[in-house]
Motif scaffolding. Structure first.
Motif, PDB file in Angstrom:
ATOM      1  N   THR A   6       0.832  -1.183   0.000  1.00  0.00           N
ATOM      2  CA  THR A   6       0.000   0.000   0.000  1.00  0.00           C
ATOM      3  C   THR A   6       0.876   1.246   0.000  1.00  0.00           C
ATOM      4  N   CYS A   7       0.527   2.224  -0.833  1.00  0.00           N
ATOM      5  CA  CYS A   7       1.318   3.447  -0.877  1.00  0.00           C
ATOM      6  C   CYS A   7       0.406   4.612  -1.187  1.00  0.00           C
ATOM      7  N   ASP A   8       0.844   5.815  -0.827  1.00  0.00           N
ATOM      8  CA  ASP A   8       0.075   7.001  -1.144  1.00  0.00           C
ATOM      9  C   ASP A   8       0.800   7.905  -2.137  1.00  0.00           C
ATOM     10  N   ARG A   9       1.937   7.425  -2.652  1.00  0.00           N
ATOM     11  CA  ARG A   9       2.636   8.137  -3.723  1.00  0.00           C
ATOM     12  C   ARG A   9       2.987   7.136  -4.815  1.00  0.00           C
ATOM     13  N   PHE A  10       2.504   7.404  -6.005  1.00  0.00           N
ATOM     14  CA  PHE A  10       2.731   6.488  -7.115  1.00  0.00           C
ATOM     15  C   PHE A  10       2.470   7.258  -8.402  1.00  0.00           C
ATOM     16  N   TYR A  11       2.561   6.576  -9.524  1.00  0.00           N
ATOM     17  CA  TYR A  11       2.290   7.199 -10.820  1.00  0.00           C
ATOM     18  C   TYR A  11       1.077   6.528 -11.475  1.00  0.00           C
ATOM     19  N   ALA A  12       0.358   7.343 -12.245  1.00  0.00           N
ATOM     20  CA  ALA A  12      -0.739   6.848 -13.064  1.00  0.00           C
ATOM     21  C   ALA A  12      -0.348   6.962 -14.524  1.00  0.00           C
ATOM     22  N   ALA A  13      -0.862   6.047 -15.328  1.00  0.00           N
ATOM     23  CA  ALA A  13      -0.622   6.064 -16.773  1.00  0.00           C
ATOM     24  C   ALA A  13      -1.956   6.192 -17.500  1.00  0.00           C
ATOM     25  N   SER A  33      -5.445  -7.747 -26.214  1.00  0.00           N
ATOM     26  CA  SER A  33      -4.040  -8.158 -26.238  1.00  0.00           C
ATOM     27  C   SER A  33      -3.125  -6.948 -26.365  1.00  0.00           C
ATOM     28  N   ARG A  34      -3.491  -6.009 -27.235  1.00  0.00           N
ATOM     29  CA  ARG A  34      -2.657  -4.822 -27.397  1.00  0.00           C
ATOM     30  C   ARG A  34      -2.672  -3.965 -26.140  1.00  0.00           C
ATOM     31  N   MET A  35      -3.813  -3.821 -25.492  1.00  0.00           N
ATOM     32  CA  MET A  35      -3.862  -3.008 -24.280  1.00  0.00           C
ATOM     33  C   MET A  35      -3.094  -3.668 -23.142  1.00  0.00           C
ATOM     34  N   LEU A  36      -3.089  -4.986 -23.077  1.00  0.00           N
ATOM     35  CA  LEU A  36      -2.258  -5.668 -22.082  1.00  0.00           C
ATOM     36  C   LEU A  36      -0.783  -5.412 -22.357  1.00  0.00           C
ATOM     37  N   GLU A  37      -0.406  -5.358 -23.632  1.00  0.00           N
ATOM     38  CA  GLU A  37       0.978  -5.011 -23.977  1.00  0.00           C
ATOM     39  C   GLU A  37       1.303  -3.585 -23.534  1.00  0.00           C
ATOM     40  N   MET A  38       0.353  -2.677 -23.676  1.00  0.00           N
ATOM     41  CA  MET A  38       0.579  -1.303 -23.240  1.00  0.00           C
ATOM     42  C   MET A  38       0.743  -1.224 -21.730  1.00  0.00           C
ATOM     43  N   ILE A  39      -0.004  -2.049 -21.004  1.00  0.00           N
ATOM     44  CA  ILE A  39       0.177  -2.108 -19.549  1.00  0.00           C
ATOM     45  C   ILE A  39       1.587  -2.581 -19.220  1.00  0.00           C
ATOM     46  N   ASP A  40       2.044  -3.630 -19.898  1.00  0.00           N
ATOM     47  CA  ASP A  40       3.418  -4.100 -19.692  1.00  0.00           C
ATOM     48  C   ASP A  40       4.420  -2.973 -19.922  1.00  0.00           C
ATOM     49  N   CYS A  41       4.230  -2.242 -21.016  1.00  0.00           N
ATOM     50  CA  CYS A  41       5.135  -1.134 -21.323  1.00  0.00           C
ATOM     51  C   CYS A  41       5.138  -0.087 -20.213  1.00  0.00           C
ATOM     52  N   ALA A  42       3.939   0.287 -19.753  1.00  0.00           N
ATOM     53  CA  ALA A  42       3.847   1.343 -18.748  1.00  0.00           C
ATOM     54  C   ALA A  42       4.477   0.918 -17.427  1.00  0.00           C
ATOM     55  N   THR A  44       6.560  -1.876 -16.638  1.00  0.00           N
ATOM     56  CA  THR A  44       7.960  -2.325 -16.631  1.00  0.00           C
ATOM     57  C   THR A  44       8.901  -1.261 -17.191  1.00  0.00           C
ATOM     58  N   GLY A  45       8.438  -0.492 -18.178  1.00  0.00           N
ATOM     59  CA  GLY A  45       9.310   0.517 -18.767  1.00  0.00           C
ATOM     60  C   GLY A  45       9.698   1.608 -17.790  1.00  0.00           C
ATOM     61  N   TYR A  46       8.761   2.003 -16.941  1.00  0.00           N
ATOM     62  CA  TYR A  46       9.036   3.082 -15.999  1.00  0.00           C
ATOM     63  C   TYR A  46       9.488   2.573 -14.630  1.00  0.00           C
ATOM     64  N   GLU A  47       9.568   1.260 -14.459  1.00  0.00           N
ATOM     65  CA  GLU A  47       9.893   0.689 -13.146  1.00  0.00           C
ATOM     66  C   GLU A  47      11.212   1.202 -12.567  1.00  0.00           C
ATOM     67  N   PRO A  48      12.259   1.471 -13.370  1.00  0.00           N
ATOM     68  CA  PRO A  48      13.481   2.011 -12.764  1.00  0.00           C
ATOM     69  C   PRO A  48      13.306   3.395 -12.152  1.00  0.00           C
ATOM     70  N   PHE A  49      12.216   4.084 -12.518  1.00  0.00           N
ATOM     71  CA  PHE A  49      12.039   5.458 -12.082  1.00  0.00           C
ATOM     72  C   PHE A  49      10.967   5.615 -11.004  1.00  0.00           C
ATOM     73  N   PHE A  50       9.876   4.865 -11.129  1.00  0.00           N
ATOM     74  CA  PHE A  50       8.766   4.979 -10.180  1.00  0.00           C
ATOM     75  C   PHE A  50       7.805   3.826 -10.417  1.00  0.00           C
ATOM     76  N   ASP A  51       6.867   3.669  -9.490  1.00  0.00           N
ATOM     77  CA  ASP A  51       5.862   2.611  -9.576  1.00  0.00           C
ATOM     78  C   ASP A  51       4.602   3.142 -10.253  1.00  0.00           C
ATOM     79  N   VAL A  52       4.244   2.565 -11.379  1.00  0.00           N
ATOM     80  CA  VAL A  52       2.949   2.839 -12.008  1.00  0.00           C
ATOM     81  C   VAL A  52       1.937   1.885 -11.383  1.00  0.00           C
ATOM     82  N   ARG A  53       0.959   2.442 -10.675  1.00  0.00           N
ATOM     83  CA  ARG A  53      -0.021   1.612  -9.970  1.00  0.00           C
ATOM     84  C   ARG A  53      -1.420   1.708 -10.551  1.00  0.00           C
TER      85      ARG A  53
END
Length: 350
Positions: A6-13, A33-42, A44-53
């Motif tokens: 649980t967190c109160d600071r995160f990122y939205a996509a 299928s394509r939207m699930l791929e976009m979720i993966d991108c959002a 995992t792609g930004y994981e080094p910088f912040f948590d997309v929740r």
């Protein structure tokens, strides 16, 4: 990836899509299928910088109402909810420990035979958490049913849900032009207001009107809430005569645009920060600009008088023609209300 704490600071996509029209139910699987791929991108792609929740998709992401009658939509595109596609979103939400506001489905419900709803779902690791059915359908063109128009409809029209990442409420496209609708979500405690939209030109992101940005920022300010708004990015060739200019955005509770996709069609993923600690502090601390606490609900006497006819589908099925007829009836009621309130105002000076 394990579920995050649980967190109160995160990122939205906010994700916008540019799909060709779906003509039957078999077309929906490829879109998911394509939207699930976009979720993966959002995520995992930004994981080094912040948590997309939180990941949000636009209206008509699964299927647009490309047929002229509700019966055609029901036979060719509508689905019950939950369904095989929502199951896939649940699995993805569980994989990453995230929350997904789906693009809209054309929904069928055995409790309301003959009706099709324009519906978005909030999905989390534990399953489908809420369904929102569009209340303010885009008249005269939209022929899906508003739950407001059904006699004896007994589910909440504007549900808000408690989650690990705050209280979330959603509404769809034209709903957002009614401040009363979004205020219902805020009064229910929503801290994040989600706009699932297919907002077209010329009212989209372009000057001189730019209703899209104006409305999103205003709703954030007046409800002291974050806004995550995902808009369609479909080109004119997809759904003539309309083109959808994207511009998906995240807005903070003071109306600041934290992130926004460039106007124009095409797929985009735009991410922005959500700081619930700051929001909650502002809501608790403020004595000025505390709009929710300063509401004088009993002062809004005009709202006691119905305008658009409730329960109208008991009289006839929904079509462009009945939408226009009911709009004329609503205008007539509004004129009567105008006259009544003007007469009351005159009496105050006697």
């Amino acid at each position: 990836m394990n579920s995050q704490s649980t967190c109160d600071r995160f990122y939205a996509a906010a994700c916008q899509v540019d799909f060709p029209p779906a003509n039957n139910r078999t077309d929906i699987d490829r879109r998911v299928s394509r939207m699930l791929e976009m979720i993966d991108c959002a995520v995992t792609g930004y994981e080094p910088f912040f948590d997309v929740r939180l990941v949000v998709f636009p209206e008509f992401a699964h299927a647009a109402p490309v047929y002229a009658t509700a019966s055609e939509l029901l036979s060719k595109l509508a689905l019950p909810i939950p369904n095989e596609h929502t199951d896939r979103y649940v699995a993805k939400a569980r994989q990453y420990g995230i929350y997904i506001q789906t693009g809209t489905f054309l929904e069928t419900d055995p409790l309301w035979p003959g009706h099709v709803f324009n519906t978005t779902c909030l999905i989390g690791p534990d399953g489908v958490l809420a369904k929102y059915r569009k209340v303010h359908t885009w008249l005269p063109w939209e022929i899906s049913t508003s739950p407001h128009d059904l006699p004896n409809y007994d589910k909440p029209l504007f549900p808000a849900v408690e989650t690990e990442i705050g209280r979330i409420g959603a509404a769809i496209c034209y709903d957002w032009l009614f401040p009363e609708a979004i205020r219902q979500l805020a009064i229910a405690g929503a801290e994040i207001l989600i706009r699932v939209s297919a907002y077209m030109d010329p009212w989209g992101t372009a000057s001189p009107m730019d209703w899209w940005t104006l409305v999103n920022r205003t709703r954030a300010i007046e409800n002291v809430a974050y806004v995550v708004a995902a808009n369609q990015g479909a080109t004119l060739a997809r759904y003539p005569p309309f083109s959808w200019p994207g511009g998906s955005m995240i807005v903070d509770f003071d109306g600041r645009i934290l992130a926004q996709a460039e106007p124009g069609p095409g797929e985009r993923i735009v991410v922005g920060p959500i700081d619930l600690a700051a929001l909650r502090s502002a809501r608790e601390r403020r004595r000025g600009h505390a709009m929710l606490a300063h509401l004088r609900t009993e002062a809004y006497a005009a709202y006691a008088h119905p305008v658009f006819p409730a329960g109208r589908v008991a009289r006839s099925s929904i079509s462009k023609e009945t939408n226009q007829t009911d709009t004329e009836e609503a205008r007539a009621r509004l004129e009567i209300l105008h006259d009544s309130l003007i007469n009351q105002s005159r009496n105050t000076v006697k």
